[in-house]
Write a protein that holds these residues in place. Structure first.
Motif, PDB file in Angstrom:
ATOM      1  N   SER A  19       0.791  -1.297   0.098  1.00  0.00           N
ATOM      2  CA  SER A  19       0.009  -0.132  -0.077  1.00  0.00           C
ATOM      3  C   SER A  19       0.897   1.237  -0.109  1.00  0.00           C
ATOM      4  CB  SER A  19      -0.851   0.132   1.178  1.00  0.00           C
ATOM      5  OG  SER A  19      -0.210   0.143   2.418  1.00  0.00           O
ATOM      6  N   TRP A  20       2.203   1.249   0.688  1.00  0.00           N
ATOM      7  CA  TRP A  20       2.762   2.371   0.812  1.00  0.00           C
ATOM      8  C   TRP A  20       3.619   2.683  -0.765  1.00  0.00           C
ATOM      9  CZ3 TRP A  20       6.139   1.692   5.724  1.00  0.00           C
ATOM     10  CH2 TRP A  20       5.373   2.105   7.092  1.00  0.00           C
ATOM     11  N   VAL A  21       3.729   1.497  -1.401  1.00  0.00           N
ATOM     12  CA  VAL A  21       4.385   1.587  -2.649  1.00  0.00           C
ATOM     13  C   VAL A  21       3.459   2.198  -3.568  1.00  0.00           C
ATOM     14  CG1 VAL A  21       5.175   0.433  -4.671  1.00  0.00           C
ATOM     15  CG2 VAL A  21       5.837  -0.310  -2.657  1.00  0.00           C
ATOM     16  N   GLY A  22       2.044   2.044  -3.504  1.00  0.00           N
ATOM     17  CA  GLY A  22       1.112   2.401  -4.208  1.00  0.00           C
ATOM     18  C   GLY A  22       0.869   3.724  -4.016  1.00  0.00           C
ATOM     19  N   GLU A  23       1.150   4.256  -2.752  1.00  0.00           N
ATOM     20  CA  GLU A  23       1.013   5.902  -2.534  1.00  0.00           C
ATOM     21  C   GLU A  23       2.062   6.469  -3.065  1.00  0.00           C
ATOM     22  OE1 GLU A  23       0.588   6.471   1.778  1.00  0.00           O
ATOM     23  OE2 GLU A  23      -1.057   4.852   1.824  1.00  0.00           O
ATOM     24  N   ALA A  24       3.426   6.017  -2.891  1.00  0.00           N
ATOM     25  CA  ALA A  24       4.717   6.725  -3.437  1.00  0.00           C
ATOM     26  C   ALA A  24       4.756   6.633  -4.843  1.00  0.00           C
ATOM     27  CB  ALA A  24       5.798   5.843  -2.777  1.00  0.00           C
ATOM     28  N   PHE A  25       4.390   5.642  -5.451  1.00  0.00           N
ATOM     29  CA  PHE A  25       4.478   5.521  -7.051  1.00  0.00           C
ATOM     30  C   PHE A  25       3.092   5.329  -7.456  1.00  0.00           C
ATOM     31  CE2 PHE A  25       8.355   4.014  -5.073  1.00  0.00           C
ATOM     32  CZ  PHE A  25       9.564   4.731  -5.918  1.00  0.00           C
ATOM     33  N   PRO A  26       2.026   6.145  -7.840  1.00  0.00           N
ATOM     34  CA  PRO A  26       0.924   6.021  -8.468  1.00  0.00           C
ATOM     35  C   PRO A  26       1.175   5.076  -9.907  1.00  0.00           C
ATOM     36  CG  PRO A  26       0.938   8.069  -7.690  1.00  0.00           C
ATOM     37  CD  PRO A  26       2.397   7.563  -7.401  1.00  0.00           C
ATOM     38  N   SER A  27       2.079   5.647 -10.462  1.00  0.00           N
ATOM     39  CA  SER A  27       2.287   4.861 -11.681  1.00  0.00           C
ATOM     40  C   SER A  27       3.813   4.700 -11.732  1.00  0.00           C
ATOM     41  CB  SER A  27       2.112   5.975 -13.128  1.00  0.00           C
ATOM     42  OG  SER A  27       2.298   5.246 -14.286  1.00  0.00           O
ATOM     43  N   ALA A  28       4.004   3.225 -11.939  1.00  0.00           N
ATOM     44  CA  ALA A  28       5.445   2.956 -11.930  1.00  0.00           C
ATOM     45  C   ALA A  28       6.024   2.331 -13.034  1.00  0.00           C
ATOM     46  CB  ALA A  28       5.603   1.707 -10.996  1.00  0.00           C
ATOM     47  N   HIS A  29       5.180   2.780 -14.177  1.00  0.00           N
ATOM     48  CA  HIS A  29       5.706   2.283 -15.439  1.00  0.00           C
ATOM     49  C   HIS A  29       7.148   2.963 -15.916  1.00  0.00           C
ATOM     50  CE1 HIS A  29       2.405  -0.614 -16.323  1.00  0.00           C
ATOM     51  NE2 HIS A  29       1.669   0.310 -15.882  1.00  0.00           N
ATOM     52  N   GLY A  30       8.066   2.213 -16.295  1.00  0.00           N
ATOM     53  CA  GLY A  30       9.316   2.685 -16.768  1.00  0.00           C
ATOM     54  C   GLY A  30      10.348   2.877 -15.264  1.00  0.00           C
ATOM     55  N   LEU A  31       9.949   2.654 -14.146  1.00  0.00           N
ATOM     56  CA  LEU A  31      10.755   2.669 -13.055  1.00  0.00           C
ATOM     57  C   LEU A  31      11.095   1.327 -12.879  1.00  0.00           C
ATOM     58  CD1 LEU A  31       8.542   4.999 -11.010  1.00  0.00           C
ATOM     59  CD2 LEU A  31      10.384   5.604 -12.625  1.00  0.00           C
ATOM     60  N   THR A  32      12.329   1.271 -12.106  1.00  0.00           N
ATOM     61  CA  THR A  32      12.955   0.035 -11.636  1.00  0.00           C
ATOM     62  C   THR A  32      12.980  -0.093 -10.087  1.00  0.00           C
ATOM     63  OG1 THR A  32      15.081   1.215 -11.330  1.00  0.00           O
ATOM     64  CG2 THR A  32      14.652   0.373 -13.588  1.00  0.00           C
ATOM     65  N   ALA A  33      13.101  -1.436  -9.578  1.00  0.00           N
ATOM     66  CA  ALA A  33      13.106  -1.935  -8.226  1.00  0.00           C
ATOM     67  C   ALA A  33      13.956  -3.018  -7.875  1.00  0.00           C
ATOM     68  CB  ALA A  33      11.409  -2.219  -7.937  1.00  0.00           C
ATOM     69  N   LEU A  34      14.363  -2.925  -6.771  1.00  0.00           N
ATOM     70  CA  LEU A  34      15.240  -3.886  -6.417  1.00  0.00           C
ATOM     71  C   LEU A  34      14.703  -4.562  -4.904  1.00  0.00           C
ATOM     72  CD1 LEU A  34      17.923  -5.539  -6.079  1.00  0.00           C
ATOM     73  CD2 LEU A  34      18.974  -3.656  -4.534  1.00  0.00           C
ATOM     74  N   ASP A  35      14.186  -5.972  -5.358  1.00  0.00           N
ATOM     75  CA  ASP A  35      13.729  -6.605  -4.232  1.00  0.00           C
ATOM     76  C   ASP A  35      15.160  -7.627  -3.695  1.00  0.00           C
ATOM     77  OD1 ASP A  35      12.198  -8.137  -2.358  1.00  0.00           O
ATOM     78  OD2 ASP A  35      11.054  -9.110  -3.576  1.00  0.00           O
ATOM     79  N   ALA A  36      15.761  -7.079  -2.498  1.00  0.00           N
ATOM     80  CA  ALA A  36      16.984  -7.460  -2.026  1.00  0.00           C
ATOM     81  C   ALA A  36      16.166  -8.676  -0.998  1.00  0.00           C
ATOM     82  CB  ALA A  36      17.671  -6.497  -1.355  1.00  0.00           C
ATOM     83  N   GLY A  37      16.661  -9.673  -1.135  1.00  0.00           N
ATOM     84  CA  GLY A  37      16.342 -10.926  -0.376  1.00  0.00           C
ATOM     85  C   GLY A  37      15.003 -11.032  -0.548  1.00  0.00           C
ATOM     86  N   CYS A  38      14.789 -11.588  -1.948  1.00  0.00           N
ATOM     87  CA  CYS A  38      13.409 -11.631  -2.472  1.00  0.00           C
ATOM     88  C   CYS A  38      12.656 -12.856  -1.789  1.00  0.00           C
ATOM     89  CB  CYS A  38      13.360 -11.583  -3.868  1.00  0.00           C
ATOM     90  SG  CYS A  38      14.591 -13.086  -4.804  1.00  0.00           S
ATOM     91  N   GLY A  39      13.240 -13.838  -1.434  1.00  0.00           N
ATOM     92  CA  GLY A  39      12.584 -15.111  -0.900  1.00  0.00           C
ATOM     93  C   GLY A  39      11.992 -15.837  -2.199  1.00  0.00           C
ATOM     94  N   THR A  40      10.687 -16.204  -2.065  1.00  0.00           N
ATOM     95  CA  THR A  40       9.954 -16.842  -2.952  1.00  0.00           C
ATOM     96  C   THR A  40       9.274 -15.814  -4.067  1.00  0.00           C
ATOM     97  OG1 THR A  40       7.999 -16.980  -1.924  1.00  0.00           O
ATOM     98  CG2 THR A  40       9.385 -18.921  -1.629  1.00  0.00           C
ATOM     99  N   GLY A  41       9.406 -14.514  -3.915  1.00  0.00           N
ATOM    100  CA  GLY A  41       9.261 -13.751  -4.978  1.00  0.00           C
ATOM    101  C   GLY A  41       7.728 -12.748  -4.780  1.00  0.00           C
ATOM    102  N   LEU A  42       7.146 -13.096  -3.837  1.00  0.00           N
ATOM    103  CA  LEU A  42       5.776 -12.417  -3.440  1.00  0.00           C
ATOM    104  C   LEU A  42       5.807 -11.163  -3.814  1.00  0.00           C
ATOM    105  CD1 LEU A  42       4.681 -14.072  -0.368  1.00  0.00           C
ATOM    106  CD2 LEU A  42       3.958 -14.721  -2.704  1.00  0.00           C
ATOM    107  N   PHE A  43       6.900 -10.196  -3.068  1.00  0.00           N
ATOM    108  CA  PHE A  43       6.875  -8.683  -3.048  1.00  0.00           C
ATOM    109  C   PHE A  43       7.544  -8.435  -4.835  1.00  0.00           C
ATOM    110  CE2 PHE A  43       7.523  -4.348  -2.174  1.00  0.00           C
ATOM    111  CZ  PHE A  43       6.448  -4.066  -1.709  1.00  0.00           C
ATOM    112  N   SER A  44       8.284  -9.171  -5.238  1.00  0.00           N
ATOM    113  CA  SER A  44       8.695  -8.901  -6.647  1.00  0.00           C
ATOM    114  C   SER A  44       7.609  -9.037  -7.611  1.00  0.00           C
ATOM    115  CB  SER A  44       9.874 -10.030  -7.109  1.00  0.00           C
ATOM    116  OG  SER A  44      10.901  -9.810  -6.272  1.00  0.00           O
ATOM    117  N   LEU A  45       6.877  -9.845  -7.605  1.00  0.00           N
ATOM    118  CA  LEU A  45       5.509 -10.184  -8.386  1.00  0.00           C
ATOM    119  C   LEU A  45       4.581  -8.906  -8.360  1.00  0.00           C
ATOM    120  CD1 LEU A  45       4.942 -13.794  -8.623  1.00  0.00           C
ATOM    121  CD2 LEU A  45       6.409 -12.580  -9.785  1.00  0.00           C
ATOM    122  N   ALA A  46       4.251  -8.551  -6.765  1.00  0.00           N
ATOM    123  CA  ALA A  46       3.480  -7.515  -6.727  1.00  0.00           C
ATOM    124  C   ALA A  46       4.108  -6.106  -7.319  1.00  0.00           C
ATOM    125  CB  ALA A  46       3.215  -7.117  -5.118  1.00  0.00           C
ATOM    126  N   LEU A  47       5.315  -5.687  -7.029  1.00  0.00           N
ATOM    127  CA  LEU A  47       6.058  -4.609  -7.902  1.00  0.00           C
ATOM    128  C   LEU A  47       5.923  -4.835  -9.246  1.00  0.00           C
ATOM    129  CD1 LEU A  47       9.322  -4.472  -5.635  1.00  0.00           C
ATOM    130  CD2 LEU A  47       7.165  -2.943  -5.765  1.00  0.00           C
TER     131      LEU A  47
END
Length: 196
Positions: A19-47
């Motif tokens: 929810s915080w990501v959604g507030e900080a980045f209403p549109s994320a197209h063209g942006l990059t993210a690093l999921d450091a310690g991604c585990g099974t990728g739940l947050f990577s997929l959400a991003l």
């Protein structure tokens, strides 16, 4: 019991972070993210679903592979790249950097160094969790040690809030907000900071 409450608490934390990501980045197209310690990728997929191009890294090769499989199954392989690496070896520059439930294993001095490294990779928003110091958490951690080995907790290192805020300031990051997430044996502080 211990692992179930940790998993449930982790999922609550991920929902807040998303929810915080959604507030900080209403549109994320063209942006990059690093999921450091991604585990099974739940947050990577959400991003990736939000439009980020996601770099997903985990110390455990099987976790990076699990993230790659999950991205492929979700049709997001073009937005998620995965590799096995320790945090210290990660390079690059990202609009968003997140590191969840990894820094909880670092004692204060290495914690500060690692937080500084993550901040150096971030040109926008930094999200991370740490284990906040409290007598209650220390007691819960000790109790967890008495459970059968298959249900036992991992070692955590509690960090004082003042240490975290000073490390952020020293890294050129501005503290924005924090939320304590606790469920059973899962207790972390989720923090959002931003560059400048």
């Amino acid at each position: 019991m211990v692992r179930n409450t940790i998993r449930a608490g982790h999922n609550v934390m991920l929902r807040v972070a998303d929810s915080w990501v959604g507030e900080a980045f209403p549109s994320a197209h063209g942006l990059t993210a690093l999921d450091a310690g991604c585990g099974t990728g739940l947050f990577s997929l959400a991003l990736a679903r939000r439009g980020f191009k996601v770099a997903s890294s985990d110390l455990a090769p099987q976790m990076a592979a699990a993230t790659a499989r999950a991205a492929a199954a979700a049709g997001l392989s073009d937005r998620v790249s995965c590799w096995a690496s320790d945090l210290e070896s990660i390079t690059g520059s990202y609009d968003l950097v997140n590191c969840f439930d990894v820094l909880i294993h670092y004692p204060a001095e290495p914690f500060v160094a690692m937080l500084s490294h993550l901040a150096s990779l971030c040109r926008g928003t930094l999200l991370f969790t740490y284990a906040p110091y409290s007598a209650f958490l220390a007691g819960m951690h000790r109790v967890g040690g008495y459970f059968p080995h298959s249900q036992r907790r991992t070692d955590i290192q509690m960090i004082r809030d003042t240490t975290v805020r000073q490390a952020l300031a020293d890294s050129g990051m501005r503290f924005r907000r924090a939320e304590r997430v606790g469920k059973g044996f899962y207790h972390v502080m989720l923090v959002e900071a931003s560059r400048g």
